[in-house]
Motif scaffolding. Structure first.
Motif, PDB file in Angstrom:
ATOM      1  N   THR A 171       0.860  -1.206   0.000  1.00  0.00           N
ATOM      2  CA  THR A 171       0.000   0.000   0.000  1.00  0.00           C
ATOM      3  C   THR A 171       0.879   1.232   0.000  1.00  0.00           C
ATOM      4  OG1 THR A 171      -0.019  -0.019   2.415  1.00  0.00           O
ATOM      5  CG2 THR A 171      -1.875  -1.082   1.298  1.00  0.00           C
ATOM      6  N   ARG A 172       0.243   2.354  -0.402  1.00  0.00           N
ATOM      7  CA  ARG A 172       0.970   3.621  -0.290  1.00  0.00           C
ATOM      8  C   ARG A 172       0.995   4.028   1.182  1.00  0.00           C
ATOM      9  NH1 ARG A 172      -2.051   5.706  -5.084  1.00  0.00           N
ATOM     10  NH2 ARG A 172      -0.665   5.354  -6.847  1.00  0.00           N
ATOM     11  N   SER A 182      -2.140   4.826   3.544  1.00  0.00           N
ATOM     12  CA  SER A 182      -3.367   4.313   2.928  1.00  0.00           C
ATOM     13  C   SER A 182      -3.512   2.834   3.252  1.00  0.00           C
ATOM     14  CB  SER A 182      -3.293   4.517   1.410  1.00  0.00           C
ATOM     15  OG  SER A 182      -4.338   3.800   0.788  1.00  0.00           O
ATOM     16  N   SER A 217      -5.033  -1.010  -1.499  1.00  0.00           N
ATOM     17  CA  SER A 217      -3.922  -1.346  -2.390  1.00  0.00           C
ATOM     18  C   SER A 217      -4.387  -1.251  -3.841  1.00  0.00           C
ATOM     19  CB  SER A 217      -3.439  -2.763  -2.096  1.00  0.00           C
ATOM     20  OG  SER A 217      -2.504  -3.157  -3.079  1.00  0.00           O
ATOM     21  N   ALA A 218      -3.557  -0.635  -4.664  1.00  0.00           N
ATOM     22  CA  ALA A 218      -3.888  -0.509  -6.086  1.00  0.00           C
ATOM     23  C   ALA A 218      -3.847  -1.870  -6.786  1.00  0.00           C
ATOM     24  CB  ALA A 218      -2.914   0.459  -6.756  1.00  0.00           C
ATOM     25  N   ALA A 219      -3.112  -2.803  -6.168  1.00  0.00           N
ATOM     26  CA  ALA A 219      -2.948  -4.109  -6.820  1.00  0.00           C
ATOM     27  C   ALA A 219      -4.040  -5.102  -6.427  1.00  0.00           C
ATOM     28  CB  ALA A 219      -1.588  -4.684  -6.454  1.00  0.00           C
ATOM     29  N   GLN A 264      -7.359  -5.685  -7.017  1.00  0.00           N
ATOM     30  CA  GLN A 264      -8.214  -6.382  -7.968  1.00  0.00           C
ATOM     31  C   GLN A 264      -7.410  -7.327  -8.861  1.00  0.00           C
ATOM     32  OE1 GLN A 264     -11.543  -6.126  -7.558  1.00  0.00           O
ATOM     33  NE2 GLN A 264     -11.565  -7.898  -8.948  1.00  0.00           N
TER      34      GLN A 264
END
Lengths: 434, 223
Positions: A259-260, A263, A266-268, A270
């Motif tokens: 995660t950033r 935050s 997580s963008a990853a 999906q």
């Protein structure tokens, strides 16, 4: 000291005090229905909160259960022991395929006096947080560091009465056999060969983990290797050296994606979720999504309860209306006298409407107090008895909605009696009584 | 010269079933004047007072109280005018039960034009003048005579131009009738209020300089 005057408010209060039984019963009915509605709203929120606790900072849960929902119920809420294991090699393959923040193996299936055990790695206490932002805390002792050390969840500790330094024997399966008692035919096998030493007791987390006992993964594997060797007729003490690949199994993998900073998302997520789903030997679950699905399933029942509480609230408003309407028969002379003194029809209407609103407001506020007290008592009982942490405070939004709804209903309930007061024929009601 | 307390012109009233009618071609009560309205029971004396007070709608004609046409006012405006200009005394007093003597008088002042800061002083002074020692006692605990005093105080509290007394002594014995009428008339004189009092008691005639008959009014309507 200011000069005394008579106000509309004093007339309203005097009128209510003139018929105390009716007034208090009506207030009590409104209070009960408001409290019921608030408690139901509160329980719904609390139940949701209780389910939200436990999955903590997990992004994905992998298991071999039949469905993602079952995986979450078993792997996080200890509903049942997962029926199918995952090979250690599969765990290593999943962990190595993506740069997860962490991938914690878990294994369930054993128990102590009916409380489930979870075998896991030391990362479970170091990296997994049962409630996001709230890491594990020890009430006493330490986390396990080596095989055959056991850490107790707060509710499990309370239920068992175990203290630091005591030894326990786990049951293979979730049978009812007890340490120190004779195993019955329905019970699982008690591993009296391997005592576990209590090294830590956890603070309550308000999650299902409070009911569990935690051991090192290798200990669990040794217990199962012992059973395998016993079935093969090999006697003697089983150690880590005797473990084979088939002994090294897990029932769940808790995953957290990169995660950033600052935050939790997580963008990853999906992409990784889809990647893992392609493996038909496992199921992958997003706990938050499954909990949402669970609440959608039970929302119809939830709606029925809320509907019933609303009906009770409407009934109490009808009682308010009837109490006021019936009181009008005895008050026509008072109303006629006020009209003679100069009160307009509108003012008389307002006085009776205010009475209805006062009753409803008093009932609604009493209901809020009742719901708060009930919540405090219930949360204390739930925490003491099953370790479930429920916030006894009322949800401000629900409280405002219920209060507003009750007062609006009180206003509507007052219209008919107020209209009757509005229409009181003054001249006819000033005559001496027959 | 002050406006007459009451002026009635060509008043006609009949009940919806037209079985009974009342006609008053002209009746004027001067400011501070005391008038006795006589007639048998059920002849419409109370109805006339209710018409004057704006509690019933006229069939035709006009009613003017202290220069204000009551018959042309509607709704809250008429109620307000009644509260300011008319005080009413009833046979059974019609006090607000559960309230104190003081509060009964304050109730009349609630709807008057008197500033709120003066209400208590006015109410207590009036009750004291009329012989009510404990103004804070609930009226239900007072004797009949004391209740009547409270009723008189309430009728006069807003300094009305006209007091309408509807059979105020009908339920009293002769001795108490004298006492009650002394009280009502002296209080009205002290406050400068005109009094229109109804009674079917012949002994009341001696107390009034002017007597009007409701029977004559009904006869007029029949012609």
């Amino acid at each position: 000291m200011s000069a005394k005057t008579l106000t509309d408010w004093q007339i309203v209060m005097r009128s209510l005090r003139a018929r105390p039984l009716s007034t208090w019963i009506t207030i009590g009915m409104v209070a009960t229905s408001v409290a019921l509605l608030l408690v139901l709203f509160g329980m719904r929120t609390a139940a949701r909160g209780a389910f939200d606790r436990g999955s903590g900072n997990i992004h994905l849960l992998v298991s071999a259960d039949p469905s993602p929902l079952v995986a979450v119920l078993n792997g996080i809420f200890y509903a049942n022991a997962p029926s199918k294991p995952i090979a250690w090699s599969k765990y290593q393959s999943i962990r190595g395929a993506f740069p997860y923040q962490w991938a914690i193996p878990t294994q369930q299936g054993d128990s102590y006096r009916g409380s489930p055990t979870m075998a896991t790695s030391t990362d479970f206490f170091a990296k997994f947080e049962p409630v996001a932002g709230e890491p594990w805390k020890l009430a006493s002792g330490k986390f396990f560091e080596r095989p055959f050390e056991i850490v107790l969840g707060s509710a499990a500790a309370k239920a068992s009465g175990l203290r630091l330094g005591q030894e326990v024997f786990l049951t293979h399966g979730s049978g009812a056999s007890r340490e120190g008692s004779e195993p019955d035919e329905h019970a699982g096998h008690v591993h009296t060969e391997y005592p576990f030493k209590v090294v830590g007791i956890l603070e309550p987390t308000g999650s299902a983990h409070d009911r569990a006992l935690f051991i090192d993964l290798e200990s669990s594997w040794i217990l199962h290797a012992f059973d395998r060797r016993e079935r093969a007729g090999i006697s003697g003490v089983t150690t880590a050296a005797d473990l084979e690949d088939d002994d090294r199994k897990v029932t769940g993998i808790l995953l957290r994606l990169p995660t950033r900073p600052g935050s939790d998302a997580s963008a990853a997520m999906q992409q990784q979720f889809d990647t893992l789903r392609r493996d038909t030997a496992i199921v992958v679950a997003q706990p938050a999504q499954q909990i949402q699905k669970l609440f959608e399933i039970v929302s119809n029942v939830d709606g029925i309860f809320i509907g019933m509480a609303i009906v009770v609230l409407i009934s109490s408003s009808l009682s308010t209306m009837l109490a006021l309407y019936n009181s009008m028969a005895a008050r026509t002379r008072q109303i006629a006298v006020l009209r003679v003194l100069g009160a307009s029809q509108g003012r008389v209407f307002g006085l009776v409407l205010t009475e209805s609103l006062v009753i409803t407001m008093a009932g609604a506020l009493s209901g809020i107090v009742l719901a708060l007290l009930g919540g405090i008592v219930a949360s204390a009982w739930l925490k003491a008895s099953i370790g479930l942490v429920i916030d006894p405070t009322l949800d401000p939004r629900s409280t405002v909605i219920v209060l507003g709804g009750a007062v609006a209903l009180g206003g509507i309930a007052g219209i008919l009696p107020a209209w009757r007061a509005y229409q009181v024929p003054v001249a006819d009601n000033l005559r001496p009584a027959a | 010269m002050p406006a007459p307390a009451l002026t009635i012109r060509d008043l006609r009233f009949s009940y919806p079933d037209a079985s009974w009618a009342l006609s008053v071609p002209h009746l004027q009560v001067e400011a501070g004047e005391h008038v006795l309205l006589v007639g048998g029971s059920g002849r419409g004396k109370s109805t006339l007072l209710q018409l004057v007070a704006g509690l019933r709608e006229l069939g035709s004609g006009s009613v003017e109280v202290a220069g204000v046409r009551m018959d042309t006012l509607r709704g809250a405006a008429r109620d307000e005018a009644r509260g300011r200009s008319i005080g009413m005394i009833f046979q059974t007093f019609n006090l607000l039960h559960g309230f104190t003597s003081l509060e009964n008088v304050l109730a009349a002042l609630m709807f008057s034009s008197m500033p709120a800061a003066e209400h208590e002083h006015r109410a207590r002074a009036l009750l004291s003048t009329l012989g009510i020692a404990d103004a804070d006692a609930e009226v239900d605990r007072l004797s009949v005579g004391q209740q009547q005093r409270v009723a008189v105080a309430r009728a006069l509290a807003a300094r009305p131009a006209l007091v309408l007394a509807d059979e105020p002594t009908a339920s009293l014995d002769p001795e108490n009738t004298e006492t009650a009428m002394d009280l009502i008339q002296s209080a009205c004189r002290a406050e400068g209020a005109a009094l229109l009092c109804t009674s079917h008691d012949p002994s009341m005639r001696a107390r009034f300089a002017r007597i009007e008959s409701i029977d004559a009014m009904i006869a007029g309507a029949a012609r």
